[in-house]
Design a protein around this motif. Structure first.
Motif, PDB file in Angstrom:
ATOM      1  N   LEU A  58       0.841  -1.204   0.000  1.00  0.00           N
ATOM      2  CA  LEU A  58       0.000   0.000   0.000  1.00  0.00           C
ATOM      3  C   LEU A  58       0.873   1.250   0.000  1.00  0.00           C
ATOM      4  O   LEU A  58       0.651   2.191  -0.753  1.00  0.00           O
ATOM      5  CB  LEU A  58      -0.907   0.015   1.231  1.00  0.00           C
ATOM      6  CG  LEU A  58      -1.795   1.263   1.358  1.00  0.00           C
ATOM      7  CD1 LEU A  58      -2.956   1.193   0.384  1.00  0.00           C
ATOM      8  CD2 LEU A  58      -2.322   1.435   2.778  1.00  0.00           C
ATOM      9  N   TYR A  64      -0.110   5.369  -0.128  1.00  0.00           N
ATOM     10  CA  TYR A  64      -1.028   5.736   0.945  1.00  0.00           C
ATOM     11  C   TYR A  64      -0.482   5.232   2.269  1.00  0.00           C
ATOM     12  O   TYR A  64       0.079   4.145   2.351  1.00  0.00           O
ATOM     13  CB  TYR A  64      -2.417   5.139   0.716  1.00  0.00           C
ATOM     14  CG  TYR A  64      -3.102   5.670  -0.515  1.00  0.00           C
ATOM     15  CD1 TYR A  64      -3.199   7.043  -0.744  1.00  0.00           C
ATOM     16  CD2 TYR A  64      -3.663   4.804  -1.456  1.00  0.00           C
ATOM     17  CE1 TYR A  64      -3.832   7.539  -1.870  1.00  0.00           C
ATOM     18  CE2 TYR A  64      -4.305   5.297  -2.585  1.00  0.00           C
ATOM     19  CZ  TYR A  64      -4.383   6.655  -2.790  1.00  0.00           C
ATOM     20  OH  TYR A  64      -5.010   7.136  -3.899  1.00  0.00           O
ATOM     21  N   PHE A  67      -4.385   1.632   5.737  1.00  0.00           N
ATOM     22  CA  PHE A  67      -5.617   1.072   5.187  1.00  0.00           C
ATOM     23  C   PHE A  67      -6.822   1.760   5.786  1.00  0.00           C
ATOM     24  O   PHE A  67      -6.764   2.270   6.898  1.00  0.00           O
ATOM     25  CB  PHE A  67      -5.700  -0.431   5.466  1.00  0.00           C
ATOM     26  CG  PHE A  67      -4.841  -1.233   4.544  1.00  0.00           C
ATOM     27  CD1 PHE A  67      -5.067  -1.191   3.178  1.00  0.00           C
ATOM     28  CD2 PHE A  67      -3.809  -2.012   5.033  1.00  0.00           C
ATOM     29  CE1 PHE A  67      -4.271  -1.920   2.310  1.00  0.00           C
ATOM     30  CE2 PHE A  67      -3.010  -2.743   4.170  1.00  0.00           C
ATOM     31  CZ  PHE A  67      -3.238  -2.686   2.811  1.00  0.00           C
ATOM     32  N   ARG A  68      -7.900   1.706   5.027  1.00  0.00           N
ATOM     33  CA  ARG A  68      -9.155   2.212   5.555  1.00  0.00           C
ATOM     34  C   ARG A  68      -9.975   1.032   6.061  1.00  0.00           C
ATOM     35  O   ARG A  68      -9.986  -0.021   5.446  1.00  0.00           O
ATOM     36  CB  ARG A  68      -9.957   2.849   4.435  1.00  0.00           C
ATOM     37  CG  ARG A  68      -9.426   4.163   3.961  1.00  0.00           C
ATOM     38  CD  ARG A  68     -10.367   4.635   2.866  1.00  0.00           C
ATOM     39  NE  ARG A  68      -9.887   5.853   2.250  1.00  0.00           N
ATOM     40  CZ  ARG A  68     -10.289   6.247   1.041  1.00  0.00           C
ATOM     41  NH1 ARG A  68     -11.138   5.523   0.354  1.00  0.00           N
ATOM     42  NH2 ARG A  68      -9.832   7.372   0.540  1.00  0.00           N
ATOM     43  N   GLN A  71     -10.398  -2.730   4.759  1.00  0.00           N
ATOM     44  CA  GLN A  71      -9.483  -3.099   3.673  1.00  0.00           C
ATOM     45  C   GLN A  71      -8.462  -4.151   4.112  1.00  0.00           C
ATOM     46  O   GLN A  71      -8.251  -5.137   3.406  1.00  0.00           O
ATOM     47  CB  GLN A  71      -8.746  -1.866   3.145  1.00  0.00           C
ATOM     48  CG  GLN A  71      -9.538  -1.052   2.139  1.00  0.00           C
ATOM     49  CD  GLN A  71      -8.775   0.188   1.685  1.00  0.00           C
ATOM     50  OE1 GLN A  71      -7.945   0.732   2.426  1.00  0.00           O
ATOM     51  NE2 GLN A  71      -9.052   0.658   0.479  1.00  0.00           N
ATOM     52  N   PRO A  89     -19.335   1.375   0.212  1.00  0.00           N
ATOM     53  CA  PRO A  89     -19.897   2.450  -0.613  1.00  0.00           C
ATOM     54  C   PRO A  89     -18.917   2.922  -1.671  1.00  0.00           C
ATOM     55  O   PRO A  89     -17.708   2.669  -1.571  1.00  0.00           O
ATOM     56  CB  PRO A  89     -20.184   3.556   0.398  1.00  0.00           C
ATOM     57  CG  PRO A  89     -19.280   3.267   1.541  1.00  0.00           C
ATOM     58  CD  PRO A  89     -19.132   1.790   1.588  1.00  0.00           C
ATOM     59  N   THR A  90     -19.449   3.578  -2.662  1.00  0.00           N
ATOM     60  CA  THR A  90     -18.618   4.175  -3.699  1.00  0.00           C
ATOM     61  C   THR A  90     -17.560   5.058  -3.053  1.00  0.00           C
ATOM     62  O   THR A  90     -17.861   5.807  -2.136  1.00  0.00           O
ATOM     63  CB  THR A  90     -19.494   5.060  -4.608  1.00  0.00           C
ATOM     64  OG1 THR A  90     -20.634   4.308  -4.959  1.00  0.00           O
ATOM     65  CG2 THR A  90     -18.739   5.473  -5.843  1.00  0.00           C
ATOM     66  N   GLY A  91     -16.358   4.943  -3.541  1.00  0.00           N
ATOM     67  CA  GLY A  91     -15.295   5.776  -2.998  1.00  0.00           C
ATOM     68  C   GLY A  91     -14.686   5.186  -1.738  1.00  0.00           C
ATOM     69  O   GLY A  91     -13.756   5.748  -1.161  1.00  0.00           O
ATOM     70  N   GLY A  92     -15.209   4.045  -1.308  1.00  0.00           N
ATOM     71  CA  GLY A  92     -14.709   3.433  -0.075  1.00  0.00           C
ATOM     72  C   GLY A  92     -13.331   2.827  -0.238  1.00  0.00           C
ATOM     73  O   GLY A  92     -12.601   2.643   0.728  1.00  0.00           O
ATOM     74  N   GLY A  93     -12.954   2.518  -1.484  1.00  0.00           N
ATOM     75  CA  GLY A  93     -11.644   1.932  -1.719  1.00  0.00           C
ATOM     76  C   GLY A  93     -11.720   0.443  -2.006  1.00  0.00           C
ATOM     77  O   GLY A  93     -10.915  -0.343  -1.497  1.00  0.00           O
ATOM     78  N   LYS A  94     -12.654   0.050  -2.832  1.00  0.00           N
ATOM     79  CA  LYS A  94     -12.804  -1.368  -3.154  1.00  0.00           C
ATOM     80  C   LYS A  94     -11.657  -1.892  -4.016  1.00  0.00           C
ATOM     81  O   LYS A  94     -11.211  -3.007  -3.839  1.00  0.00           O
ATOM     82  CB  LYS A  94     -14.132  -1.602  -3.893  1.00  0.00           C
ATOM     83  CG  LYS A  94     -15.330  -1.564  -2.958  1.00  0.00           C
ATOM     84  CD  LYS A  94     -16.609  -1.930  -3.677  1.00  0.00           C
ATOM     85  CE  LYS A  94     -17.087  -0.831  -4.591  1.00  0.00           C
ATOM     86  NZ  LYS A  94     -17.332   0.454  -3.938  1.00  0.00           N
ATOM     87  N   SER A  95     -11.193  -1.054  -4.954  1.00  0.00           N
ATOM     88  CA  SER A  95     -10.213  -1.558  -5.916  1.00  0.00           C
ATOM     89  C   SER A  95      -8.974  -2.136  -5.236  1.00  0.00           C
ATOM     90  O   SER A  95      -8.476  -3.190  -5.630  1.00  0.00           O
ATOM     91  CB  SER A  95      -9.782  -0.450  -6.875  1.00  0.00           C
ATOM     92  OG  SER A  95     -10.868   0.358  -7.214  1.00  0.00           O
ATOM     93  N   ARG A 371     -16.117  11.318  -4.225  1.00  0.00           N
ATOM     94  CA  ARG A 371     -15.332  10.109  -3.942  1.00  0.00           C
ATOM     95  C   ARG A 371     -14.015  10.440  -3.279  1.00  0.00           C
ATOM     96  O   ARG A 371     -13.394   9.591  -2.664  1.00  0.00           O
ATOM     97  CB  ARG A 371     -15.046   9.346  -5.235  1.00  0.00           C
ATOM     98  CG  ARG A 371     -16.283   8.743  -5.835  1.00  0.00           C
ATOM     99  CD  ARG A 371     -15.974   8.202  -7.198  1.00  0.00           C
ATOM    100  NE  ARG A 371     -15.291   6.935  -7.074  1.00  0.00           N
ATOM    101  CZ  ARG A 371     -15.735   5.803  -7.616  1.00  0.00           C
ATOM    102  NH1 ARG A 371     -16.823   5.799  -8.317  1.00  0.00           N
ATOM    103  NH2 ARG A 371     -15.074   4.693  -7.469  1.00  0.00           N
TER     104      ARG A 371
HETATM  105  P1  ADP Z   1     -14.561   2.321  -4.991  1.00  0.00           P
HETATM  106  O1  ADP Z   1     -14.160   1.381  -6.090  1.00  0.00           O
HETATM  107  O2  ADP Z   1     -14.863   1.649  -3.706  1.00  0.00           O
HETATM  108  O3  ADP Z   1     -15.622   3.279  -5.392  1.00  0.00           O
HETATM  109  P2  ADP Z   1     -11.890   3.248  -5.280  1.00  0.00           P
HETATM  110  O4  ADP Z   1     -11.257   1.932  -5.155  1.00  0.00           O
HETATM  111  O5  ADP Z   1     -11.969   3.869  -6.623  1.00  0.00           O
HETATM  112  O6  ADP Z   1     -13.339   3.225  -4.642  1.00  0.00           O
HETATM  113  O7  ADP Z   1     -11.202   4.242  -4.263  1.00  0.00           O
HETATM  114  C1  ADP Z   1     -11.635   5.559  -4.114  1.00  0.00           C
HETATM  115  C2  ADP Z   1     -10.456   6.468  -3.891  1.00  0.00           C
HETATM  116  O8  ADP Z   1      -9.889   6.253  -2.608  1.00  0.00           O
HETATM  117  C3  ADP Z   1      -9.346   6.212  -4.896  1.00  0.00           C
HETATM  118  O9  ADP Z   1      -8.848   7.448  -5.296  1.00  0.00           O
HETATM  119  C4  ADP Z   1      -8.324   5.419  -4.104  1.00  0.00           C
HETATM  120  O10 ADP Z   1      -7.031   5.591  -4.601  1.00  0.00           O
HETATM  121  C5  ADP Z   1      -8.490   6.010  -2.708  1.00  0.00           C
HETATM  122  N1  ADP Z   1      -8.106   5.085  -1.652  1.00  0.00           N
HETATM  123  C6  ADP Z   1      -8.458   3.795  -1.528  1.00  0.00           C
HETATM  124  N2  ADP Z   1      -7.922   3.252  -0.424  1.00  0.00           N
HETATM  125  C7  ADP Z   1      -7.207   4.214   0.184  1.00  0.00           C
HETATM  126  C8  ADP Z   1      -6.416   4.282   1.380  1.00  0.00           C
HETATM  127  N3  ADP Z   1      -6.255   3.230   2.185  1.00  0.00           N
HETATM  128  N4  ADP Z   1      -5.833   5.462   1.681  1.00  0.00           N
HETATM  129  C9  ADP Z   1      -5.998   6.529   0.877  1.00  0.00           C
HETATM  130  N5  ADP Z   1      -6.718   6.543  -0.254  1.00  0.00           N
HETATM  131  C10 ADP Z   1      -7.327   5.396  -0.607  1.00  0.00           C
END
Ligand code: ADP
Ligand code: ZN
Length: 652
Positions: A58, A64, A67-68, A71, A89-95, A371
């Motif tokens: 990470l 970053y 973790f959030r 994660q 939720p959207t923007g939560g950091g699923k990817s 997001r």
């Molecule tokens: P989702 O698919 O859940 O909608 P994303 O995976 O696109 O969300 O993540 C949303 C944003 O948060 C992205 O810009 C990503 O890089 C950022 N992000 C994800 N995890 C973290 C983290 N642990 N710390 C900081 N930023 C994060």
């Protein structure tokens, strides 16, 4: 047959050191030691890599610090070979939940994603971060596709994004047989739900992954799942053994605002003028024609607005989507055809000129705002006509009765959300099975509506419905109540009814509000077959007899909220205020735009707004200081570190 290289970079983590040295992706990964110390890759490997933790990936790859929420547990589940269902939720950091396991498990991760635009952005962002990622979809010509396939089978990729219809071809399944697959990630997993608004028939067949590759862990992800959908995902994708991770669905940075509709466009314009001039946003409308008209209308009023709907040709759609991603302050006016592939982080508002179909749809569409975690608005106007129209669309659809019943229930839940005088977030989260307390960041919390007892008015309204034979819509009923001798009223003899003129003390708008409320509360039913005629329901009698109180919110008579009254905690979530005239920030933006153009990617793929703002605010003097900024990983530090530091130095 293409030879399989059994040991790709990540295999090394679990085995020996040597093969990894050959792999460029791995070497890139190793370029930076923990805490920014630079050591030779060999030294770094022998000391630390064998115990590589997700957290190190990470930090080094994505830049970053931590973790959030869930994660870390999700990632460790998948890394150790378990299945997971992730509701976040959207923007939560699923990817990251599948991208990091993809880098830690041997083989290539296969990511099923329904939208090509989304794939392109993800691949671009990963490539920027130094990860070997590619996508296989219909936009590639045969040669490019077979190149990607070769790289995949040769073990050169960390992640491969693939469209479901492509994945399900026998040809691709055979490729999978010959390749070491690290994991399967099934993105937008709610597409498997037949009751849902994004149903994709191919998703149902994805259970084949489990049947054919039982040893490969699977992670299904979605931002939209009520209890019913959740169960459907588990059942249809055969995820019975998956650990289920449910994050809070709250998006605290989104402020929810719902306004009764009078002149929707004017209301929208006032809202934009007051709060969102120069911001990126999405305006949703129901029809293509309305999309076109609204975009043109906003454009005439000095707002950069582009239309997007399924009726536009592919090129125009792609262009408008690109401009939205790339150009600051662009508004897209769209039907729901727009959005699922959009992961632009800095969308500051999502506005609904028409009512969505359900709370899930509303939540998903509004979820595209903010997001990046900074404050954003979800704004909606709605009126009785919207409810009637949506009802008619359901009633007249081809679907069978049980499907229609579910859709009606979903619409009613949404109308309830729009009508409520209580905290909207509490309602919204309750719909997703989450208990919460009043949020302080929705219109009802910020400007508590006056609630008045409208029992007597409701009795008048219902009696007008009864006396006109349950055959008329709100417009005519209001004429009768207000004592207007329109041609229709006179022709029908409704000026001789007992209820004629009994409601002269209220204006049209107040009566509309009441009718809408009665429909929303289920005391009246808008009958689609007779063009929205209002009819009695099981609960009408009790209202007519005065046994059920009718509490009406007076939101309609209240002045529109102003920016100044935003709540404090929302401000706390907002980024540190940045000086719009800061020459450094301007220079950083200009550099980012030029770099994005050069690389052919959206600006946010290079660096996020929040990262630029932090650079401008903290003015890092050296690499270490730059590396400490969230959003700057190893590859970005290597690629852009020098130029960023130079920009800081020259814009003092
Ligand atoms: P989702 O698919 O859940 O909608 P994303 O995976 O696109 O969300 O993540 C949303 C944003 O948060 C992205 O810009 C990503 O890089 C950022 N992000 C994800 N995890 C973290 C983290 N642990 N710390 C900081 N930023 C994060
Ligand atoms: Zn609230």
């Amino acid at each position: 047959m293409v030879a399989i290289r059994p040991q790709s970079a990540k295999f090394f983590v679990f085995n020996n050191l040597l093969p990894a040295l050959k792999n460029p992706a791995f070497r890139r990964l190793c370029r930076r030691a923990p805490r920014g110390r630079r050591v030779s890759s060999r030294a770094w490997q022998s000391q630390a890599w064998t115990s590589t933790e997700p957290l190190e990936v990470l930090r080094r790859v994505f830049g970053y610090p931590a973790f959030r929420d869930a994660q870390a547990s999700i990632i460790s589940t998948v890394v150790s070979g378990g299945d997971a269902l992730v509701l976040m939720p959207t923007g939560g950091g699923k990817s990251l939940c599948y991208q990091i396991p993809a880098l830690l498990r041997p083989g290539c991760a296969v990511v099923v994603s329904p939208l090509i635009a989304l794939m392109a952005d993800q691949v671009a962002a990963l490539t920027e971060a130094g990860v070997n990622a590619a996508a296989l979809n219909s936009t590639l010509d045969a040669r490019a596709a077979s190149q990607v396939e070769r790289a995949f089978v040769a073990g050169e990729l960390d992640l491969l994004y693939v469209a479901p219809e492509r994945l399900l071809t026998e040809r691709f399944l055979e490729l999978l047989d010959r390749t070491r697959v690290a994991l399967f990630a099934i993105d937008e997993a709610h597409c498997v739900s037949q009751w849902g608004h994004d149903f994709r028939p191919e998703y149902i067949q994805l259970s084949v992954l489990h049947e054919r590759f039982p040893a490969v862990p699977r992670i299904a992800l979605t931002a939209t799942a009520d209890e019913l959908t959740r169960r459907e995902i588990i059942e249809r994708l055969k995820l019975d053994d998956a650990r289920v991770f449910i994050s809070s669905f709250d998006r605290p940075n989104i402020r929810y605002l719902v306004t009764p509709k009078d002149s929707a466009r004017e209301q929208l314009l006032r809202f934009l003028d007051r709060e969102h001039r120069g911001h990126s946003g999405i305006v949703y409308c129901l029809s293509r024609r309305k999309v076109e008209e609204t975009a043109a209308w906003l454009e005439e009023r000095g707002i950069k607005a582009l239309p997007y709907h399924a009726g536009l040709d592919a090129q125009t759609r792609a262009d408008n989507q690109r401009r939205f991603a790339d150009e600051e302050g662009t508004v897209v006016v769209a039907t729901i055809a727009f959005g699922m592939g959009i992961d632009k982080p800095d969308v500051r508002f999502v506005a609904h000129l028409d009512l969505p179909k359900s709370i899930e749809a509303y939540y998903q569409e509004t979820g595209r705002a903010g997001r990046d975690g900074q404050s954003a608005d979800a704004w909606m106007t709605y009126g009785l006509a919207d409810v009637v129209l949506q009802r008619r669309m359901i009633d007249e659809s081809e679907a069978d009765e049980s499907f229609k019943r579910i859709q009606r229930g979903k619409l009613e839940a949404l109308v309830g959300l729009a009508e409520t005088a209580e905290c909207r977030r509490v309602r919204l989260l309750a719909y997703f099975g989450e208990a919460s307390r009043p949020c302080g960041n929705c219109d009802n919390c910020l400007w508590p509506p006056q609630v008045t007892d409208a029992g007597v008015a409701a009795q008048k309204a219902l009696s007008a419905v009864a006396r006109t034979g349950q055959r008329f819509g709100a417009g005519h009923l209001i004429d009768v109540l207000r004592g207007k001798k329109t041609t229709r009223v006179v022709q029908l003899g409704h000026d001789r009814l007992k209820t004629f003129g009994v409601g002269a003390d209220w204006d049209d708008r107040q009566w509309r509000l009441l009718f809408r409320h009665l429909v929303a509360a289920g005391h009246l039913h808008a009958d689609a077959e007779s063009f929205g005629a209002l009819k009695f329901t099981a609960s009408s009698r009790a209202v007519l007899d005065g046994d059920t109180p009718v509490l009406l919110r007076e939101a309609a008579v209240k002045a529109a909220p102003t920016a100044r009254t935003r709540r404090k905690s929302a401000q706390a979530l907002a980024p540190a205020p940045v000086d719009g005239n800061d020459p450094l920030l301007g220079a950083l933006r200009a550099w980012r735009l030029a770099t994005a153009r050069e690389h052919g990617v959206p600006a946010f793929v290079i660096l996020h707004d929040s990262t630029l703002a932090t650079i401008a605010a903290t003015r890092p003097a050296d690499r270490a200081a730059l590396a400490a900024i969230s959003g700057i990983g190893g590859a970005k530090l290597d690629r852009y570190g020098e130029i960023l530091l130079q920009l800081v130095r020259t814009n003092d």
